[in-house]
Design a protein around this motif. Structure first.
Motif, PDB file in Angstrom:
ATOM      1  N   LEU A  29      84.194  20.970  11.023  1.00  0.00           N
ATOM      2  CA  LEU A  29      84.000  21.680   9.774  1.00  0.00           C
ATOM      3  C   LEU A  29      85.186  22.592   9.499  1.00  0.00           C
ATOM      4  N   GLY A  30      85.638  22.606   8.253  1.00  0.00           N
ATOM      5  CA  GLY A  30      86.691  23.506   7.852  1.00  0.00           C
ATOM      6  C   GLY A  30      86.147  24.905   7.636  1.00  0.00           C
ATOM      7  N   PRO A  31      87.025  25.850   7.310  1.00  0.00           N
ATOM      8  CA  PRO A  31      86.585  27.231   7.086  1.00  0.00           C
ATOM      9  C   PRO A  31      85.541  27.314   5.977  1.00  0.00           C
ATOM     10  N   LYS A  32      84.591  28.231   6.167  1.00  0.00           N
ATOM     11  CA  LYS A  32      83.562  28.473   5.159  1.00  0.00           C
ATOM     12  C   LYS A  32      84.081  29.458   4.129  1.00  0.00           C
ATOM     13  N   PHE A  33      83.667  29.288   2.899  1.00  0.00           N
ATOM     14  CA  PHE A  33      83.883  30.349   1.917  1.00  0.00           C
ATOM     15  C   PHE A  33      82.568  30.605   1.206  1.00  0.00           C
ATOM     16  N   GLY A  34      82.428  31.773   0.634  1.00  0.00           N
ATOM     17  CA  GLY A  34      81.172  32.160   0.019  1.00  0.00           C
ATOM     18  C   GLY A  34      80.252  32.815   1.036  1.00  0.00           C
ATOM     19  N   SER A  35      79.149  33.326   0.550  1.00  0.00           N
ATOM     20  CA  SER A  35      78.232  34.066   1.411  1.00  0.00           C
ATOM     21  C   SER A  35      77.219  33.127   2.065  1.00  0.00           C
ATOM     22  N   TRP A  36      76.622  33.599   3.150  1.00  0.00           N
ATOM     23  CA  TRP A  36      75.545  32.850   3.792  1.00  0.00           C
ATOM     24  C   TRP A  36      74.260  33.010   2.995  1.00  0.00           C
ATOM     25  N   GLY A  37      73.440  31.963   3.003  1.00  0.00           N
ATOM     26  CA  GLY A  37      72.108  32.068   2.441  1.00  0.00           C
ATOM     27  C   GLY A  37      71.156  32.655   3.457  1.00  0.00           C
ATOM     28  N   GLY A  93      78.715  22.021   4.376  1.00  0.00           N
ATOM     29  CA  GLY A  93      78.448  21.928   5.806  1.00  0.00           C
ATOM     30  C   GLY A  93      77.112  22.536   6.166  1.00  0.00           C
ATOM     31  N   TRP A  94      76.573  22.074   7.270  1.00  0.00           N
ATOM     32  CA  TRP A  94      75.355  22.655   7.849  1.00  0.00           C
ATOM     33  C   TRP A  94      75.732  23.326   9.171  1.00  0.00           C
ATOM     34  N   PHE A  95      75.195  24.516   9.358  1.00  0.00           N
ATOM     35  CA  PHE A  95      75.384  25.297  10.572  1.00  0.00           C
ATOM     36  C   PHE A  95      74.011  25.638  11.134  1.00  0.00           C
ATOM     37  N   ARG A  96      73.994  26.066  12.395  1.00  0.00           N
ATOM     38  CA  ARG A  96      72.756  26.574  12.957  1.00  0.00           C
ATOM     39  C   ARG A  96      73.063  27.697  13.931  1.00  0.00           C
ATOM     40  N   GLN A  97      72.072  28.569  14.079  1.00  0.00           N
ATOM     41  CA  GLN A  97      72.211  29.687  15.020  1.00  0.00           C
ATOM     42  C   GLN A  97      70.910  29.845  15.784  1.00  0.00           C
ATOM     43  N   ALA A  98      70.995  29.607  17.076  1.00  0.00           N
ATOM     44  CA  ALA A  98      69.840  29.781  17.957  1.00  0.00           C
ATOM     45  C   ALA A  98      69.820  31.224  18.451  1.00  0.00           C
ATOM     46  N   GLN A 104      79.656  33.801  -7.930  1.00  0.00           N
ATOM     47  CA  GLN A 104      79.671  33.592  -6.490  1.00  0.00           C
ATOM     48  C   GLN A 104      78.793  32.397  -6.145  1.00  0.00           C
ATOM     49  N   VAL A 105      79.315  31.609  -5.183  1.00  0.00           N
ATOM     50  CA  VAL A 105      78.557  30.447  -4.738  1.00  0.00           C
ATOM     51  C   VAL A 105      77.298  30.893  -4.004  1.00  0.00           C
ATOM     52  N   GLN A 106      76.165  30.401  -4.456  1.00  0.00           N
ATOM     53  CA  GLN A 106      74.890  30.759  -3.845  1.00  0.00           C
ATOM     54  C   GLN A 106      74.125  29.488  -3.532  1.00  0.00           C
ATOM     55  N   LEU A 107      73.822  29.321  -2.252  1.00  0.00           N
ATOM     56  CA  LEU A 107      73.081  28.159  -1.798  1.00  0.00           C
ATOM     57  C   LEU A 107      71.738  28.589  -1.244  1.00  0.00           C
ATOM     58  N   VAL A 108      70.730  27.722  -1.362  1.00  0.00           N
ATOM     59  CA  VAL A 108      69.392  28.009  -0.867  1.00  0.00           C
ATOM     60  C   VAL A 108      68.947  26.870   0.038  1.00  0.00           C
ATOM     61  N   GLU A 109      68.600  27.223   1.270  1.00  0.00           N
ATOM     62  CA  GLU A 109      68.136  26.246   2.242  1.00  0.00           C
ATOM     63  C   GLU A 109      66.614  26.213   2.268  1.00  0.00           C
ATOM     64  N   SER A 110      66.061  25.050   2.536  1.00  0.00           N
ATOM     65  CA  SER A 110      64.615  24.905   2.669  1.00  0.00           C
ATOM     66  C   SER A 110      64.302  23.686   3.519  1.00  0.00           C
ATOM     67  N   GLY A 111      63.030  23.556   3.896  1.00  0.00           N
ATOM     68  CA  GLY A 111      62.584  22.372   4.626  1.00  0.00           C
ATOM     69  C   GLY A 111      62.338  22.579   6.102  1.00  0.00           C
ATOM     70  N   LEU A 159      86.077  24.599   3.088  1.00  0.00           N
ATOM     71  CA  LEU A 159      87.389  24.204   2.576  1.00  0.00           C
ATOM     72  C   LEU A 159      87.750  22.795   3.009  1.00  0.00           C
ATOM     73  N   GLY A 160      87.037  22.245   3.967  1.00  0.00           N
ATOM     74  CA  GLY A 160      87.341  20.885   4.402  1.00  0.00           C
ATOM     75  C   GLY A 160      86.314  20.353   5.377  1.00  0.00           C
ATOM     76  N   CYS A 161      86.395  19.062   5.633  1.00  0.00           N
ATOM     77  CA  CYS A 161      85.507  18.383   6.580  1.00  0.00           C
ATOM     78  C   CYS A 161      86.263  17.159   7.074  1.00  0.00           C
ATOM     79  N   GLY A 162      86.478  17.090   8.390  1.00  0.00           N
ATOM     80  CA  GLY A 162      87.266  15.985   8.896  1.00  0.00           C
ATOM     81  C   GLY A 162      86.866  15.580  10.295  1.00  0.00           C
ATOM     82  N   PRO A 163      87.640  14.689  10.895  1.00  0.00           N
ATOM     83  CA  PRO A 163      87.287  14.174  12.225  1.00  0.00           C
ATOM     84  C   PRO A 163      87.188  15.250  13.294  1.00  0.00           C
ATOM     85  N   ARG A 164      87.881  16.358  13.072  1.00  0.00           N
ATOM     86  CA  ARG A 164      87.846  17.425  14.079  1.00  0.00           C
ATOM     87  C   ARG A 164      86.791  18.465  13.786  1.00  0.00           C
TER      88      ARG A 164
END
Length: 124
Positions: free
Chosen positions: A107-115, A35-40, A1-8, A100-105
């Motif tokens: 971020l494409g759909p996310k796959f994998g779990s959130w960090g 892609g980068w996302f944020r949640q306030a 499974q894709v596992q990403l770790v954010e920091s900074g 799954l993609g990144c374009g002028p319109r």
């Protein structure tokens, strides 16, 4: 499974800068659209920026265009989000994800779990 770790993340005054990192230990980030996302607090998660794997093309949400820069360092297997001229409304937990993609319109759909995300607080 894709596992990403954010920091900074951290606390910064308005007008300040931070650089977020998105790292992976078990796979090669260069092979993925990121892609980068944020949640306030009290708000839905929103897409901020993304970078393609093939040509490195990028997308930025209008709210961060001209202030944020996404980039890759394939040697370090890391994707960065450089954030300048930060505003209080940039305060959020920031997440990276494989897409799954990144374009002028956008971020494409996310796959994998959130960090776990990294907290950015912009306040004087």
């Amino acid at each position: 499974q894709v596992q990403l770790v954010e920091s900074g993340g951290g606390l910064v005054q308005p007008g300040g800068s931070l650089r977020l990192s998105c790292a992976a230990s078990r796979f090669t980030l260069a092979n993925y659209v990121i892609g980068w996302f944020r949640q306030a607090p009290g708000k839905a998660r929103e897409g901020v920026s993304c970078i393609n794997k093939s040509d490195g093309s990028t997308y930025y949400a209008d709210s961060v265009k001209g202030r944020f820069t996404i980039s890759r360092d394939n040697a370090k297997n890391t994707v960065y989000l450089q954030m300048n001229s930060l505003k209080p409304e940039d305060t959020a937990v920031y997440y990276c994800a494989t897409l799954l993609g990144c374009g002028p319109r956008g971020l494409g759909p996310k796959f994998g779990s959130w960090g776990q995300g990294t907290q950015v607080t912009v306040s004087s």
